[in-house]
Design an enzyme around this catalytic site. Structure first.
Site, mmCIF file in Angstrom:
data_model
loop_
_atom_site.group_PDB
_atom_site.id
_atom_site.type_symbol
_atom_site.label_atom_id
_atom_site.label_comp_id
_atom_site.label_asym_id
_atom_site.label_seq_id
_atom_site.Cartn_x
_atom_site.Cartn_y
_atom_site.Cartn_z
ATOM 1 N N TYR A 157 0.838 -1.283 -0.178
ATOM 2 C CA TYR A 157 0.024 -0.022 -0.063
ATOM 3 C C TYR A 157 1.013 1.170 -0.009
ATOM 4 O O TYR A 157 1.991 1.238 0.654
ATOM 5 C CB TYR A 157 -0.890 -0.066 1.138
ATOM 6 C CG TYR A 157 -2.458 -0.157 0.863
ATOM 7 C CD1 TYR A 157 -3.111 0.785 0.123
ATOM 8 C CD2 TYR A 157 -3.216 -1.375 1.183
ATOM 9 C CE1 TYR A 157 -4.462 0.634 -0.272
ATOM 10 C CE2 TYR A 157 -4.308 -1.606 0.798
ATOM 11 C CZ TYR A 157 -4.965 -0.489 -0.245
ATOM 12 O OH TYR A 157 -6.182 -0.671 -0.291
ATOM 13 N N GLU A 174 -0.566 4.728 -0.603
ATOM 14 C CA GLU A 174 -1.255 6.027 -0.649
ATOM 15 C C GLU A 174 -0.771 7.284 -0.360
ATOM 16 O O GLU A 174 0.142 7.054 0.724
ATOM 17 C CB GLU A 174 -2.534 5.963 0.217
ATOM 18 C CG GLU A 174 -3.794 5.092 -0.201
ATOM 19 C CD GLU A 174 -5.033 4.872 0.508
ATOM 20 O OE1 GLU A 174 -5.343 5.911 1.043
ATOM 21 O OE2 GLU A 174 -5.615 3.615 0.534
ATOM 22 N N ASP A 185 -7.270 13.952 -24.338
ATOM 23 C CA ASP A 185 -7.050 12.687 -23.667
ATOM 24 C C ASP A 185 -6.386 11.823 -25.140
ATOM 25 O O ASP A 185 -7.197 11.705 -26.056
ATOM 26 C CB ASP A 185 -8.509 12.078 -23.626
ATOM 27 C CG ASP A 185 -8.543 10.692 -23.319
ATOM 28 O OD1 ASP A 185 -7.382 9.817 -23.535
ATOM 29 O OD2 ASP A 185 -9.523 9.982 -22.957
ATOM 30 N N THR A 227 -3.797 6.354 -21.662
ATOM 31 C CA THR A 227 -3.697 5.169 -21.081
ATOM 32 C C THR A 227 -2.229 4.689 -21.618
ATOM 33 O O THR A 227 -1.605 5.264 -22.404
ATOM 34 C CB THR A 227 -4.468 3.987 -21.901
ATOM 35 O OG1 THR A 227 -4.382 4.037 -23.331
ATOM 36 C CG2 THR A 227 -5.974 4.420 -21.401
ATOM 37 N N LYS A 255 -2.010 1.099 -24.798
ATOM 38 C CA LYS A 255 -2.690 1.097 -26.376
ATOM 39 C C LYS A 255 -1.289 1.339 -27.265
ATOM 40 O O LYS A 255 -0.330 0.367 -27.105
ATOM 41 C CB LYS A 255 -3.594 1.926 -26.731
ATOM 42 C CG LYS A 255 -4.972 2.060 -25.771
ATOM 43 C CD LYS A 255 -5.967 2.996 -26.051
ATOM 44 C CE LYS A 255 -7.076 3.332 -25.022
ATOM 45 N NZ LYS A 255 -8.006 2.463 -24.627
ATOM 46 N N ARG A 276 -1.304 -2.291 -18.620
ATOM 47 C CA ARG A 276 -2.783 -1.455 -18.612
ATOM 48 C C ARG A 276 -2.699 -0.510 -17.323
ATOM 49 O O ARG A 276 -2.573 -1.003 -16.158
ATOM 50 C CB ARG A 276 -3.718 -2.705 -18.240
ATOM 51 C CG ARG A 276 -5.169 -2.350 -18.222
ATOM 52 C CD ARG A 276 -5.916 -3.631 -18.679
ATOM 53 N NE ARG A 276 -5.616 -4.099 -19.931
ATOM 54 C CZ ARG A 276 -6.444 -3.549 -20.997
ATOM 55 N NH1 ARG A 276 -7.208 -2.723 -20.565
ATOM 56 N NH2 ARG A 276 -6.068 -4.055 -22.254
HETATM 57 N N1 PLP Z 1 -9.952 7.435 -23.113
HETATM 58 C C1 PLP Z 1 -9.836 7.055 -24.626
HETATM 59 C C2 PLP Z 1 -9.846 8.017 -25.574
HETATM 60 C C3 PLP Z 1 -10.007 5.653 -24.640
HETATM 61 O O1 PLP Z 1 -10.175 5.273 -26.000
HETATM 62 C C4 PLP Z 1 -10.127 4.861 -23.670
HETATM 63 C C5 PLP Z 1 -10.323 3.265 -23.772
HETATM 64 O O2 PLP Z 1 -10.754 2.679 -24.446
HETATM 65 C C6 PLP Z 1 -10.340 5.482 -22.313
HETATM 66 C C7 PLP Z 1 -9.996 6.684 -21.904
HETATM 67 C C8 PLP Z 1 -10.301 4.475 -21.185
HETATM 68 O O3 PLP Z 1 -9.231 3.729 -20.851
HETATM 69 P P1 PLP Z 1 -9.221 2.424 -19.649
HETATM 70 O O4 PLP Z 1 -10.076 1.464 -20.204
HETATM 71 O O5 PLP Z 1 -7.952 2.101 -19.466
HETATM 72 O O6 PLP Z 1 -10.038 2.903 -18.513
#
Ligand code: PLP
Length: 487
Positions: free
Chosen positions: A75, A77, A252, A281, A284, A290
């Site tokens: 842990y 935090e 994002d 993320t 990908k 992950r």
């Molecule tokens: N943001 C975008 C643009 C995504 O395509 C995705 C997942 O497909 C996410 C956020 C969410 O990611 P996670 O599945 O790791 O929560």
């Protein structure tokens, strides 16, 4: 070793990884053999299929092995050097390295490696923007020493301020993500939301329409980024729009972080110099474990740093360690070769579809994904996805703009190049992939049930799935996944 492999991978590396996995599976087998079997089968299945899911990849053995350690038991935090638990000195090392690699790789002022996933990263970012930008009275102004001193009326007024802000993001059917203000997601409920789309005639992002929506709606947060938009975005323009209306620009880059890391997206297409906050993320196109990351300017850093306990619990230290390894890989020159190949291969796949008369949303791609409109084959996305799977081709159905079949059945299939590029596929192989996809779809018919045409059921002409599967296997055998790794 192919040009697209992670650095350091060769025969010796594969032999060592084999030993590690063989030993690990024997240990797992001694407790729950069915999990060891499922793990072996998952690798066999991934090896035997054409993985074209745009959000998936194959992380290196180094990244994967890093996740299987005792960091999982700890842990931690809090933040680096300031934890709510004792004995976090090694987690501090890990988190600091992950953040340092992320800052260096992306040229960011600040990086936060704790988010467990992309959705968590976006939640951290939203709260950080609210905490930084919404003018709410501080504890001192309210005459309180700490939050426990606040009255119910104080809380009511804070809730009213924090909970009534505005967010403008890309709609799901034009390629945005559900965390960008889609109603069923918390982002569509906690904010007053409005969505921008793409030009109905071209499928391209229409910056003047985004600007007009921003002027009228005056959002606190303008979200850019996508899950299923096959084109590049000009983030300098998005920042101009945000600045004009006093909004915070959040990008994002979950899908295309690998193309940013690999310097395929530079200048106006690199979100980091233009956005206030960038989320991603790591699993990908970035080819890591992950998980999620938040990058921010110094202004937002203190609020992002409070991700735990604001919306996160204890960090996944074993995954942060794997993020550090993956980011170290992405800083190697080989990763730039990989990222360029991802873009070139998506282009080759799109050209392969176009020359076989298949309809593409926006007419092509200039990133890592292609969105095929399967209505030209008389199919729904659901039917096309299932028929392709029968032939060993793993994809996912996806809505297209103004989709007549909605978000469940859909009218599109999304194809991505990151995973097969990691396997070493090049332009010729991606052209062949397009050929195989078209062969399956041309030979698939919607089935008719007692209530008329089905949106899910289908039939494939005899022998086609087997023939395509055999051709796919030839391509896969020529480009093995984890070459030299035996279980
Ligand atoms: N943001 C975008 C643009 C995504 O395509 C995705 C997942 O497909 C996410 C956020 C969410 O990611 P996670 O599945 O790791 O929560």
């Amino acid at each position: 070793m192919t040009a697209t492999s992670a650095p350091g991978q060769g025969a010796e590396y594969a032999a060592t990884a084999s030993e590690a996995y063989q030993a690990a599976l024997r240990v797992i087998e001694s407790v729950e053999p069915r999990i060891a079997d499922a793990t072996r089968k998952e690798l066999a299945d991934q090896r035997d299929s054409l993985k074209l899911i745009a959000s998936e990849n194959y992380a290196s053995p180094a990244v994967l092995l890093t996740m299987g350690t005792w960091f999982s038991d700890k842990y931690a935090e809090g933040t680096i050097g300031h934890r709510f638990y004792a004995a976090c000195q090694n987690v501090d090392t890990v988190e600091a390295l992950a953040a340092e690699h992320a800052r260096e790789l992306f040229g960011a002022q600040y990086a936060y490696a704790q988010p467990h996933s992309g959705i968590d990263a976006n939640l951290v970012a939203y709260w950080a923007i609210l905490a930084t930008r919404v003018e709410a009275p501080g504890l001192a102004e309210l005459g309180a020493k700490n939050v426990n001193d606040l009255s119910e009326a104080d809380w009511e007024s804070l809730r009213a301020k924090m909970g009534n802000q505005r967010l403008l993001g890309m709609s799901l059917d034009t390629g945005g993500h559900l965390t960008h203000g889609f109603r069923p997601n918390i982002s569509g409920k906690m904010f007053y939301q409005r969505q921008y789309g793409t030009d109905p005639a071209t499928g391209f992002l229409d910056y003047s329409a985004v600007a007009a929506a921003a002027r009228e709606f005056k959002p606190l947060v303008l979200v850019a980024g996508y899950s299923a938009y096959p084109r590049r975005v000009n983030f300098a323009k998005m920042r101009e729009i945000a600045d004009e209306v006093g909004a915070t620009l959040m990008v994002d880059m979950a899908h295309f972080a690998g193309l940013v890391a690999g310097k395929v997206f530079t200048g106006d297409e690199d979100p980091v110099p233009h956005a206030h906050v960038v989320t991603t993320t790591t699993h990908k196109s970035l080819r890591g474990p992950r998980g999620g990351l938040v990058l921010a300017t110094e202004e937002f850093a203190p609020a992002v740093d409070k991700g735990c306990p604001m919306v996160l619990g204890g960090p996944l230290s074993h995954v942060m360690a794997a993020k550090a390894v993956a980011l170290a890989e992405a800083r190697q020159p080989e990763f730039r070769t990989y990222a360029q190949a991802v873009a070139d291969n998506a282009q080759a796949m799109a050209d392969g579809f176009i020359k076989r008369d298949a309809g593409l949303v926006t007419g092509g791609t200039d990133n890592h994904l292609v969105l095929l409109d399967v209505t030209s084959f008389g199919l729904t996305g659901r039917q096309a996805e299932s028929a392709l799977l029968d032939a060993g081709i793993v994809t996912n159905r996806n809505a297209i703009p103004a989709d007549p079949n909605g978000a469940w059945y859909t009218s599109g299939i999304r194809f991505g190049s990151p995973a097969l590029t990691t396997r070493g596929f090049g332009a010729d192989e991606f052209d062949r992939v397009a050929d195989l996809v078209v062969e399956v779809l041309k030979n698939t018919q919607p089935a008719t049930g007692p209530n008329g045409p089905s949106k899910a059921k289908y039939t494939i002409a005899d022998g086609v799935a087997a023939r395509v599967h055999a051709a796919a296997t030839e391509l896969l055998d020529a480009n093995p996944l984890y070459p030299g790794l035996t279980l």
